[in-house]
Design an enzyme around this catalytic site. Structure first.
Site, PDB file in Angstrom:
ATOM      1  N   SER A   1       0.615  -1.154   0.020  1.00 40.76           N
ATOM      2  CA  SER A   1       0.277  -0.154   0.012  1.00 40.76           C
ATOM      3  C   SER A   1       0.908   1.306  -0.536  1.00 40.76           C
ATOM      4  CB  SER A   1      -0.674   0.028   1.233  1.00 40.76           C
ATOM      5  OG  SER A   1      -1.957   0.983   0.856  1.00 40.76           O
ATOM      6  N   ASN A   2       0.549   2.612   0.652  1.00 36.44           N
ATOM      7  CA  ASN A   2       1.143   3.662   0.163  1.00 36.44           C
ATOM      8  C   ASN A   2       0.580   4.522   1.358  1.00 36.44           C
ATOM      9  OD1 ASN A   2      -1.081   5.837  -0.430  1.00 36.44           O
ATOM     10  ND2 ASN A   2      -1.054   4.109  -2.047  1.00 36.44           N
TER      11      ASN A   2
END
Ligand code: CTP
Length: 401
Positions: free
Chosen positions: A206-207
């Site tokens: 993810s980020n």
């Protein structure tokens, strides 16, 4: 024409604040009708609510006189907005399941008007999986939410998320839903937050996107009267008032939910979509074993902005993308407009503390030129962008020459 609000008061200690809400709504010039559940009448009296609205309060589905007089079908239809405040766990559960065994729930089932719920309950009830499920169901059904807020509970010493939003907050959310703003009748999509891409049942890629900018844009478009769908990856943010939120995890889910929101007048893609995902998410948790480090084979995710920007009958009139750049911001953003086929790019320089921060500094790049906006709060960026969108959509040929 003055707006007509039907206020359903549920049975919780926050019901006393609903009396103030009646006053706040009336101050805006709205005509207010009140329905009270049996439980609500344990907390405040129909006499008090009736004195504030200046007419009788409706309480009983099975009272012949009340049903002949106005009746649940007319109550459900003769208004521009229904507000449920406080929306108790019980009322939410009934509405989520389509139950209709009292006046409040029957009105909610019989209406085709927008509904705004202001939940209020103990934090443990709010976080219970049953309430979570009902909340998701109601959100997907198009019910709008305001709050609940975090803070002290009526129960001594308890705190958490579950306090009803303040009457002025509920009034403002109601005004947004009732607004005849420049985007009234326009359909908008905003994507926001990160996506998460499963490696196995417990791990993901993810980020750091917080979703703040996208949520603020969804709220600003709703304030101008647009019908907004917010397709959101996992964030910690509450759904903005007057916005339909659809929660997703992966890029592919985000694409499907975005396509389901068509037809649209405008789509603003703010999400930080993961560019890649593991080719094959493992069904079982990957174990440490003698074979050494696992290799994660990646494959490219669909590009939601590019997909929705494809020419065709279904293309939204105005496609707005975001670009996160660390250098040559304008040049890269222009290349992105060409590559993705969108109309505008909002380019931000993410070399500083923008991701997760409260402020943003952006360039708005359209086919006609570039505007450089000063650094400002993400909410202010959102309102300025929403105003630009309103101007474009109300001009003759939005987003095009
Ligand atoms: N976007 C999308 N779907 C993707 C990837 C991006 O809809 N799979 C959208 C984003 O929501 C944003 C814009 O496209 O509106 C950003 O494009 P992207 O190519 O990811 O640019 P950057 O994030 O700026 O990164 P890069 O410079 O690496 O291309």
């Amino acid at each position: 024409m003055s707006k007509r609000v039907l206020l359903i008061i549920g049975g919780g200690i926050a019901a006393y604040k609903s009396l103030d809400l009646i006053r706040r709504l009336k101050e805006t010039g709205a005509a207010v009708r009140v329905v009270m559940t049996d439980a609500a009448q344990r907390f405040v009296t129909p006499l008090a609510a009736g004195a504030l609205v200046g007419e009788r309060v409706f309480t009983d589905l099975f009272d012949q006189a009340q049903e002949f007089d106005v009746g649940h079908i007319r109550l459900a239809r003769e208004c521009d907005l229904i507000i449920v405040a406080p929306a108790t766990a019980d009322l939410m559960a009934k509405a989520a399941h389509g139950l209709a065994n009292d006046l409040a729930s029957a009105v909610l089932l019989a209406t085709d008007k927008p509904v705004l719920m202001a939940p209020a309950m103990n934090p443990l009830m709010w976080s219970h999986t049953a309430t979570r499920r009902n909340f998701e169901t109601l959100s997907a059904d198009g019910i709008r939410f305001i709050g609940p807020n975090a803070g002290e509970m009526a129960e001594r010493g308890e705190a958490g998320v579950g306090r009803m939003a303040e009457p002025t907050e509920i009034r403002d959310a109601a005004l947004a839903l009732l607004s005849d703003g420049p985007l009234k009748g326009k359909r908008a999509l905003v994507t926001a937050g990160p996506t998460i891409e499963a490696i196995d049942p417990v791990r993901f890629l993810s980020n750091r996107s917080s979703g703040k900018q996208g949520y603020a844009i969804a709220a600003a478009l709703a304030e101008l009267g647009a019908e907004v769908t917010l397709v959101s990856g996992p964030t910690n943010l509450p759904a903005p008032a007057g916005v339909k939120r659809v929660s997703v995890e992966s890029a592919r889910e985000m694409l499907a939910a975005s396509e389901a929101a068509l037809p649209l007048d405008v789509a603003v893609m703010v999400a930080a979509v993961a560019d890649w995902r593991p080719k094959q998410a493992a069904d079982e948790k990957l174990k440490k074993d003698k074979t050494g480090l696992p290799a994660i084979d990646l494959t490219e995710n669909p590009d939601i902005l590019a997909t929705l920007s494809k020419p065709g009958k279904k293309r939204p009139k105005l496609m707005v993308g975001f670009a996160a750049e660390t250098e040559n911001v304008e040049e890269h953003a222009r290349a992105k407009i060409a590559k993705k086929g969108c109309d505008w790019i909002v380019a931000n320089d993410v070399s500083g503390d923008v991701m997760g921060g409260a402020e943003n500094q952006v360039l708005l790049i359209t086919k006609d030129g570039v505007q450089s906006w000063p650094r400002m709060a993400k909410e202010a960026v959102a309102r300025k962008l929403a105003a630009e969108i309103a101007a474009a959509l109300t001009a003759k040929a939005p987003g095009r020459k």
